[in-house]
Design an enzyme around this catalytic site. Structure first.
Site, PDB file in Angstrom:
ATOM      1  N   ARG A 125       0.838  -1.200   0.000  1.00 57.28           N
ATOM      2  CA  ARG A 125       0.000   0.000   0.000  1.00 57.28           C
ATOM      3  C   ARG A 125       0.875   1.254   0.000  1.00 57.28           C
ATOM      4  O   ARG A 125       0.559   2.240  -0.646  1.00 57.28           O
ATOM      5  CB  ARG A 125      -0.896  -0.035   1.251  1.00 57.28           C
ATOM      6  N   ARG A 138       2.498  -0.882  14.837  1.00 57.00           N
ATOM      7  CA  ARG A 138       1.031  -0.823  14.725  1.00 57.00           C
ATOM      8  C   ARG A 138       0.407  -2.187  14.970  1.00 57.00           C
ATOM      9  O   ARG A 138      -0.652  -2.290  15.601  1.00 57.00           O
ATOM     10  CB  ARG A 138       0.619  -0.281  13.366  1.00 57.00           C
TER      11      ARG A 138
HETATM   12  P1  ADP Z   1      -7.196  -1.610   6.297  1.00 60.82           P
HETATM   13  O1  ADP Z   1      -8.178  -0.490   5.965  1.00 60.82           O
HETATM   14  O2  ADP Z   1      -7.844  -2.761   7.023  1.00 60.82           O
HETATM   15  O3  ADP Z   1      -5.946  -1.157   6.963  1.00 60.82           O
HETATM   16  P2  ADP Z   1      -6.813  -1.660   3.399  1.00 60.82           P
HETATM   17  O4  ADP Z   1      -8.208  -1.777   2.857  1.00 60.82           O
HETATM   18  O5  ADP Z   1      -6.141  -0.333   3.317  1.00 60.82           O
HETATM   19  O6  ADP Z   1      -6.733  -2.244   4.899  1.00 60.82           O
HETATM   20  O7  ADP Z   1      -5.958  -2.755   2.623  1.00 60.82           O
HETATM   21  C1  ADP Z   1      -4.540  -2.826   2.775  1.00 60.82           C
HETATM   22  C2  ADP Z   1      -3.889  -3.195   1.451  1.00 60.82           C
HETATM   23  O8  ADP Z   1      -4.215  -4.540   1.109  1.00 60.82           O
HETATM   24  C3  ADP Z   1      -4.348  -2.339   0.288  1.00 60.82           C
HETATM   25  O9  ADP Z   1      -3.240  -2.048  -0.495  1.00 60.82           O
HETATM   26  C4  ADP Z   1      -5.338  -3.201  -0.469  1.00 60.82           C
HETATM   27  O10 ADP Z   1      -5.342  -2.925  -1.831  1.00 60.82           O
HETATM   28  C5  ADP Z   1      -4.827  -4.600  -0.183  1.00 60.82           C
HETATM   29  N1  ADP Z   1      -5.922  -5.558  -0.054  1.00 60.82           N
HETATM   30  C6  ADP Z   1      -7.079  -5.381   0.610  1.00 60.82           C
HETATM   31  N2  ADP Z   1      -7.844  -6.483   0.554  1.00 60.82           N
HETATM   32  C7  ADP Z   1      -7.135  -7.412  -0.168  1.00 60.82           C
HETATM   33  C8  ADP Z   1      -7.383  -8.771  -0.587  1.00 60.82           C
HETATM   34  N3  ADP Z   1      -8.530  -9.405  -0.266  1.00 60.82           N
HETATM   35  N4  ADP Z   1      -6.435  -9.380  -1.290  1.00 60.82           N
HETATM   36  C9  ADP Z   1      -5.308  -8.750  -1.607  1.00 60.82           C
HETATM   37  N5  ADP Z   1      -4.999  -7.485  -1.267  1.00 60.82           N
HETATM   38  C10 ADP Z   1      -5.910  -6.808  -0.548  1.00 60.82           C
HETATM   39 MG    MG Z   2      -8.030   1.503   6.501  1.00 61.68          MG
END
Ligand code: ADP
Ligand code: MG
Length: 189
Positions: A125, A138
């Site tokens: 990310r 974290r």
């Molecule tokens: P959170 O809000 O729980 O911290 P995010 O939605 O920001 O998590 O997701 C973290 C990263 O993982 C992002 O870069 C997203 O694109 C990726 N990601 C989220 N869900 C999946 C999934 N099911 N498979 C692969 N990558 C994912």
């Molecule tokens: Mg988030």
């Protein structure tokens, strides 16, 4: 109905909430996004919050409760609110309970994935606070402070677990089914 999204950083809460909210007219409230907007705007709140966030620490409870409580008060009974990033502490969970109309918290969705998966996703990310050291901190704050909320909501009969180590669409499909099911129960109540 309020749906609380629980789970470690990087598990995909924001990704899932954004998809579901866009498709169904639900409200996605991400406290992390709100804070990052404050930081970007250079507000007083943002400047204070940034100190905690850049270290991977939680922003103090008073600040977070103040941020969310006003938005809970302005909800209509037919709204579906996806709460993403709040509560993160027991104090916040109790404040949310106190601020919410009785019975309006319908679901706590608990997303799970192994730490190795979380770390890989966070590094991918590439947000400013997604460096290796800050990520480790974290995750440990999450385990110590936020993970106990799983038991808190389980005791209230609100917890539902979703395996988040699967493709986005598969997770989304379980997410939607679980929210719809909880909505059905609140409508019958
Ligand atoms: P959170 O809000 O729980 O911290 P995010 O939605 O920001 O998590 O997701 C973290 C990263 O993982 C992002 O870069 C997203 O694109 C990726 N990601 C989220 N869900 C999946 C999934 N099911 N498979 C692969 N990558 C994912
Ligand atoms: Mg988030």
């Amino acid at each position: 109905m309020i749906t609380i999204l629980l789970g470690a950083p990087g598990v995909g809460k924001g990704t899932q909430a954004q998809l579901a909210a866009g498709a169904h007219g639900w409200i996605h409230l991400s406290t992390g996004e709100l804070l990052r907007e404050e930081v970007a705007a250079g507000s007083e709140l943002g400047t204070q919050a940034n100190e905690f966030m850049s270290r991977g620490d939680l922003v103090p409870d008073e600040v977070m409760v103040g941020m969310v409580a006003a938005r809970i008060e302005s909800l209509s009974p037919e709204d579906v609110l996806l709460l993403d990033g709040f509560p993160r502490t027991l104090v916040q969970a109790k404040a949310l309970e106190a601020a919410s109309p009785s019975g309006s918290i319908g679901l706590a969705l608990y997303f799970t994935a192994a730490d190795s998966v979380l770390t890989q996703r966070l590094l991918g990310r590439g947000r400013k606070d997604d460096t290796e050291n800050v990520i480790q901190h974290r995750l440990s704050v999450y385990r110590e402070t936020t993970q106990p909320l799983v038991a808190f909501y389980s005791e209230r009969g609100l917890l539902s677990e979703v395996n988040a180590d699967r493709p986005v669409e598969d997770v989304q499909s379980d997410f939607l089914n679980t929210v719809q099911n909880a909505l059905g129960k609140t409508n019958l109540a």
